[in-house]
Each structure stands twice: as structure tokens, then as C-alpha cells.
Design a protein around this motif. Structure first.
Motif, PDB file in Angstrom:
ATOM      1  N   PRO A  44      40.425  48.686  70.351  1.00  0.00           N
ATOM      2  CA  PRO A  44      39.618  48.445  69.155  1.00  0.00           C
ATOM      3  C   PRO A  44      40.426  47.784  68.051  1.00  0.00           C
ATOM      4  O   PRO A  44      41.630  48.011  67.925  1.00  0.00           O
ATOM      5  N   GLY A  45      39.752  46.948  67.251  1.00  0.00           N
ATOM      6  CA  GLY A  45      40.404  46.289  66.131  1.00  0.00           C
ATOM      7  C   GLY A  45      39.795  46.695  64.809  1.00  0.00           C
ATOM      8  O   GLY A  45      40.483  47.094  63.896  1.00  0.00           O
ATOM      9  N   GLY A  46      38.475  46.619  64.708  1.00  0.00           N
ATOM     10  CA  GLY A  46      37.809  46.988  63.470  1.00  0.00           C
ATOM     11  C   GLY A  46      36.330  46.680  63.539  1.00  0.00           C
ATOM     12  O   GLY A  46      35.853  45.993  64.429  1.00  0.00           O
ATOM     13  N   VAL A  47      35.598  47.216  62.549  1.00  0.00           N
ATOM     14  CA  VAL A  47      34.153  47.041  62.455  1.00  0.00           C
ATOM     15  C   VAL A  47      33.813  46.665  61.018  1.00  0.00           C
ATOM     16  O   VAL A  47      34.342  47.257  60.082  1.00  0.00           O
TER      17      VAL A  47
ATOM     18  N   ALA B 180      35.621  43.645  66.174  1.00  0.00           N
ATOM     19  CA  ALA B 180      36.755  42.884  66.702  1.00  0.00           C
ATOM     20  C   ALA B 180      37.529  43.795  67.652  1.00  0.00           C
ATOM     21  O   ALA B 180      37.769  44.964  67.354  1.00  0.00           O
ATOM     22  N   PHE B 181      37.926  43.248  68.817  1.00  0.00           N
ATOM     23  CA  PHE B 181      38.678  44.033  69.786  1.00  0.00           C
ATOM     24  C   PHE B 181      39.458  43.110  70.709  1.00  0.00           C
ATOM     25  O   PHE B 181      39.200  41.913  70.778  1.00  0.00           O
ATOM     26  N   VAL B 182      40.410  43.691  71.422  1.00  0.00           N
ATOM     27  CA  VAL B 182      41.216  42.971  72.400  1.00  0.00           C
ATOM     28  C   VAL B 182      40.845  43.490  73.779  1.00  0.00           C
ATOM     29  O   VAL B 182      40.664  44.688  73.965  1.00  0.00           O
TER      30      VAL B 182
ATOM     31  N   LEU C 150      41.352  38.062  72.286  1.00  0.00           N
ATOM     32  CA  LEU C 150      40.848  38.654  71.050  1.00  0.00           C
ATOM     33  C   LEU C 150      39.406  38.202  70.905  1.00  0.00           C
ATOM     34  O   LEU C 150      39.115  37.015  70.884  1.00  0.00           O
ATOM     35  N   LEU C 151      38.501  39.165  70.856  1.00  0.00           N
ATOM     36  CA  LEU C 151      37.067  38.887  70.853  1.00  0.00           C
ATOM     37  C   LEU C 151      36.384  39.529  69.664  1.00  0.00           C
ATOM     38  O   LEU C 151      36.850  40.540  69.137  1.00  0.00           O
TER      39      LEU C 151
ATOM     40  N   SER D 206      47.715  44.087  67.218  1.00  0.00           N
ATOM     41  CA  SER D 206      47.168  44.632  65.990  1.00  0.00           C
ATOM     42  C   SER D 206      46.096  43.681  65.463  1.00  0.00           C
ATOM     43  O   SER D 206      46.391  42.529  65.154  1.00  0.00           O
ATOM     44  N   VAL D 207      44.875  44.150  65.395  1.00  0.00           N
ATOM     45  CA  VAL D 207      43.738  43.307  65.020  1.00  0.00           C
ATOM     46  C   VAL D 207      42.962  43.966  63.895  1.00  0.00           C
ATOM     47  O   VAL D 207      42.771  45.179  63.891  1.00  0.00           O
ATOM     48  N   SER D 208      42.519  43.144  62.936  1.00  0.00           N
ATOM     49  CA  SER D 208      41.636  43.662  61.892  1.00  0.00           C
ATOM     50  C   SER D 208      40.584  42.621  61.578  1.00  0.00           C
ATOM     51  O   SER D 208      40.740  41.430  61.855  1.00  0.00           O
ATOM     52  N   ILE D 209      39.474  43.085  60.997  1.00  0.00           N
ATOM     53  CA  ILE D 209      38.373  42.203  60.592  1.00  0.00           C
ATOM     54  C   ILE D 209      37.859  42.704  59.245  1.00  0.00           C
ATOM     55  O   ILE D 209      37.721  43.917  59.045  1.00  0.00           O
ATOM     56  N   ASN D 210      37.601  41.792  58.326  1.00  0.00           N
ATOM     57  CA  ASN D 210      37.077  42.211  57.025  1.00  0.00           C
ATOM     58  C   ASN D 210      35.558  42.026  56.997  1.00  0.00           C
ATOM     59  O   ASN D 210      34.965  41.499  57.941  1.00  0.00           O
ATOM     60  N   ASP D 211      34.918  42.447  55.919  1.00  0.00           N
ATOM     61  CA  ASP D 211      33.451  42.381  55.848  1.00  0.00           C
ATOM     62  C   ASP D 211      32.894  40.956  55.819  1.00  0.00           C
ATOM     63  O   ASP D 211      31.732  40.746  56.093  1.00  0.00           O
ATOM     64  N   ALA D 212      33.756  39.968  55.519  1.00  0.00           N
ATOM     65  CA  ALA D 212      33.340  38.566  55.592  1.00  0.00           C
ATOM     66  C   ALA D 212      33.392  38.037  57.012  1.00  0.00           C
ATOM     67  O   ALA D 212      32.965  36.928  57.300  1.00  0.00           O
ATOM     68  N   GLY D 213      33.943  38.844  57.944  1.00  0.00           N
ATOM     69  CA  GLY D 213      34.045  38.444  59.347  1.00  0.00           C
ATOM     70  C   GLY D 213      35.316  37.708  59.699  1.00  0.00           C
ATOM     71  O   GLY D 213      35.460  37.189  60.788  1.00  0.00           O
TER      72      GLY D 213
END
Length: 82
Positions: free
Chosen positions: A20-23, A30-32, A41-42, A71-78
Motif C-alpha cells: 500500500p502507498g496511500g489513499v 496508490a500502491f506497488v 507503481l499503480l 515508499s509511495v505516497s499520494i496527496n488529495d490532488a492525486g
């Protein structure tokens, strides 16, 4: 999100390990996932699976190695960072 042994957006199959990366607040994820080349990375966005990066391909002029998306992250803007 996605299922093992289904087609990956960039070709080939998703092979197993999902990290998991983030929601986002709107539900983008976002996840690997493992692919034949190493990792992909998808992002699952609006019901569609989108590839952001993959081992063995070039991102911003850099050839990505096998474990480049640990290490993956996603912000609210995508926007995705790895």
C-alpha cells in the motif's frame, strides 16, 4: 484495487506482492505490485488502474531499478511521489 495474475496496465501480469502507498479523500489508491521486471507503481483512479512507473523503465531521465518504488505516497490532488 487489483487482483493477482490479472493484466497490468503497462503489460504483463500483476504477480503477487501488493504494497500500500496511500489513499486520497476521493478514494484514489496508490500502491506497488510485483511484475516480471520487478515492481510497478499503480494508481486506482475513478475505477481505472493506471501505471505511474515500472522497474526497467525511465522516469524523469532515470532508469528505474528493481526496488525503486518502496515508499509511495499520494496527496488529495492525486499527485504521486516515490
Amino acid at each position: 484495487m487489483a487482483e493477482i495474475f490479472t493484466e497490468a496496465p503497462g503489460g504483463g501480469l500483476l504477480l503477487g506482492i501488493f504494497e500500500p502507498g496511500g489513499v486520497t479523500a476521493r478514494g484514489d489508491v496508490a500502491f506497488v505490485a510485483s511484475v516480471l521486471e520487478g515492481q510497478a507503481l499503480l494508481v486506482r483512479r475513478k475505477g481505472e488502474l493506471v501505471e505511474i512507473a515500472r522497474s526497467g523503465r525511465v522516469a524523469d531521465g532515470i532508469l528505474l531499478g528493481v526496488g525503486t518504488a518502496e515508499s509511495v505516497s499520494i496527496n488529495d490532488a492525486g499527485e504521486v511521489a516515490f
